[in-house]
Design a protein around this motif. Structure first.
Motif, PDB file in Angstrom:
ATOM      1  N   LEU A  59       0.847  -1.188   0.000  1.00 19.88           N
ATOM      2  CA  LEU A  59       0.000   0.000   0.000  1.00 19.88           C
ATOM      3  C   LEU A  59       0.883   1.238   0.000  1.00 19.88           C
ATOM      4  CD1 LEU A  59      -2.671  -0.913   2.694  1.00 19.88           C
ATOM      5  CD2 LEU A  59      -3.018  -0.736   0.236  1.00 19.88           C
ATOM      6  N   THR A  68      -0.270   5.010   7.943  1.00 22.82           N
ATOM      7  CA  THR A  68       1.158   4.703   7.862  1.00 22.82           C
ATOM      8  C   THR A  68       1.768   4.586   9.248  1.00 22.82           C
ATOM      9  OG1 THR A  68       1.574   7.053   7.557  1.00 22.82           O
ATOM     10  CG2 THR A  68       1.511   5.688   5.592  1.00 22.82           C
ATOM     11  N   GLY A  73       1.241   0.782   5.388  1.00 18.13           N
ATOM     12  CA  GLY A  73       1.553   1.386   4.103  1.00 18.13           C
ATOM     13  C   GLY A  73       2.786   2.261   4.164  1.00 18.13           C
TER      14      GLY A  73
END
Length: 98
Positions: A59, A68, A73
């Protein structure tokens, strides 16, 4: 009534013969061995990708959005845009480069 049974029997026999004579679906398909191997594309570091490869099954986000920080990701605007364009082209069957 006898005539109906006779016609039904003949139709059944003709149908069975036609079914048995029909080639199998594999006769219409191409074996995977007949396809050429996929070409390897060399990675070229440049200013846009900042020398980092975009990984498959990862991702990417164009900016930090909270996910994040949870480890879900990577913030990389170039890869996020690239993956978005690849998904769009996959759905439409068209690829626009550049």
């Amino acid at each position: 009534m006898k005539k109906l049974f006779k016609i039904s029997g003949i139709a059944l026999i003709v149908g069975l013969i036609a079914f048995l004579m029909m080639p199998s679906p594999s006769a219409f398909s191409t074996p995977i061995e007949d396809f050429p191997p996929a070409e390897t594309i060399a990675f070229v570091p440049n200013e846009q990708n900042k020398g980092e490869k975009c990984l498959p099954a990862t991702l990417y986000y164009s900016k930090s959005n909270g996910y994040t920080e949870l480890g879900e990701g990577i913030v990389n605007p170039f890869c996020a845009t690239l993956h978005k364009e690849l998904k769009k082209s996959n759905r439409s069957g068209k690829y626009r480069h550049g």
